[in-house]
Design a protein around this motif. Structure first.
Motif, PDB file in Angstrom:
ATOM      1  N   SER A  49       0.808  -1.216   0.000  1.00 43.06           N
ATOM      2  CA  SER A  49       0.000   0.000   0.000  1.00 43.06           C
ATOM      3  C   SER A  49       0.842   1.268   0.000  1.00 43.06           C
ATOM      4  O   SER A  49       0.303   2.361  -0.100  1.00 43.06           O
ATOM      5  N   GLY A  50       2.155   1.126   0.166  1.00 48.86           N
ATOM      6  CA  GLY A  50       3.024   2.289   0.208  1.00 48.86           C
ATOM      7  C   GLY A  50       3.046   2.971   1.564  1.00 48.86           C
ATOM      8  O   GLY A  50       3.561   4.082   1.697  1.00 48.86           O
ATOM      9  N   LEU A  51       2.511   2.325   2.596  1.00 51.10           N
ATOM     10  CA  LEU A  51       2.454   2.928   3.923  1.00 51.10           C
ATOM     11  C   LEU A  51       3.705   2.662   4.761  1.00 51.10           C
ATOM     12  O   LEU A  51       3.896   3.319   5.780  1.00 51.10           O
ATOM     13  N   GLN A  97      -4.850  -0.688  13.012  1.00 50.33           N
ATOM     14  CA  GLN A  97      -4.228  -2.008  12.904  1.00 50.33           C
ATOM     15  C   GLN A  97      -3.693  -2.255  11.491  1.00 50.33           C
ATOM     16  O   GLN A  97      -2.580  -2.749  11.321  1.00 50.33           O
ATOM     17  N   THR A  98      -4.448  -1.892  10.489  1.00 51.73           N
ATOM     18  CA  THR A  98      -4.013  -2.083   9.102  1.00 51.73           C
ATOM     19  C   THR A  98      -2.761  -1.271   8.810  1.00 51.73           C
ATOM     20  O   THR A  98      -1.817  -1.780   8.195  1.00 51.73           O
ATOM     21  N   ALA A  99      -2.727  -0.030   9.258  1.00 48.01           N
ATOM     22  CA  ALA A  99      -1.553   0.817   9.031  1.00 48.01           C
ATOM     23  C   ALA A  99      -0.323   0.235   9.720  1.00 48.01           C
ATOM     24  O   ALA A  99       0.773   0.214   9.144  1.00 48.01           O
ATOM     25  N   LEU A 100      -0.492  -0.256  10.937  1.00 53.62           N
ATOM     26  CA  LEU A 100       0.623  -0.882  11.643  1.00 53.62           C
ATOM     27  C   LEU A 100       1.100  -2.134  10.917  1.00 53.62           C
ATOM     28  O   LEU A 100       2.306  -2.360  10.775  1.00 53.62           O
ATOM     29  N   GLY A 111       3.427  -1.394   8.214  1.00 48.13           N
ATOM     30  CA  GLY A 111       4.722  -0.828   8.559  1.00 48.13           C
ATOM     31  C   GLY A 111       4.737   0.663   8.819  1.00 48.13           C
ATOM     32  O   GLY A 111       5.801   1.280   8.864  1.00 48.13           O
ATOM     33  N   ALA A 112       3.567   1.258   9.008  1.00 50.03           N
ATOM     34  CA  ALA A 112       3.494   2.692   9.269  1.00 50.03           C
ATOM     35  C   ALA A 112       3.752   2.993  10.744  1.00 50.03           C
ATOM     36  O   ALA A 112       3.574   2.139  11.610  1.00 50.03           O
TER      37      ALA A 112
END
Length: 91
Positions: free
Chosen positions: A3-5, A25-28, A31-32
């Motif tokens: 996702s590029g995050l 949770q999805t962002a974590l 790898g954000a």
């Protein structure tokens, strides 16, 4: 899916439950670094902070107050640097 995050700093408002908690949770998982806003309920979000101490911080703010929002952004930038994405989820 990439996702590029990865490595991005994301501030998510209304992150203490429902959609906001899932977005956090999805962002974590991607790898954000995440600054998660909450107003009063830290319970589930607090558990996540313990699980991801290096990539998640939770900040309480009453986002109806402009000064509180400014302070929240300053605190977020002090922790993880420039904010790349804001998810305006509080409602």
């Amino acid at each position: 899916m990439d996702s590029g995050l990865n490595g991005k700093h994301i501030l998510i408002t209304g992150a203490s439950g429902g959609i906001g908690l899932e977005v956090t949770q999805t962002a974590l998982d991607e790898g954000a670094k995440v600054t998660a806003h909450y107003h009063e309920n830290l319970q589930k979000l607090g558990e996540m902070v313990k699980e991801y101490p290096d990539s998640l911080t939770a900040i309480s703010a009453d986002i109806r107050e402009e000064d509180a929002v400014s302070k929240m952004y300053r605190q977020a930038e002090q922790r993880f640097g420039r904010i790349d994405i804001t998810v305006a989820n509080a409602g």
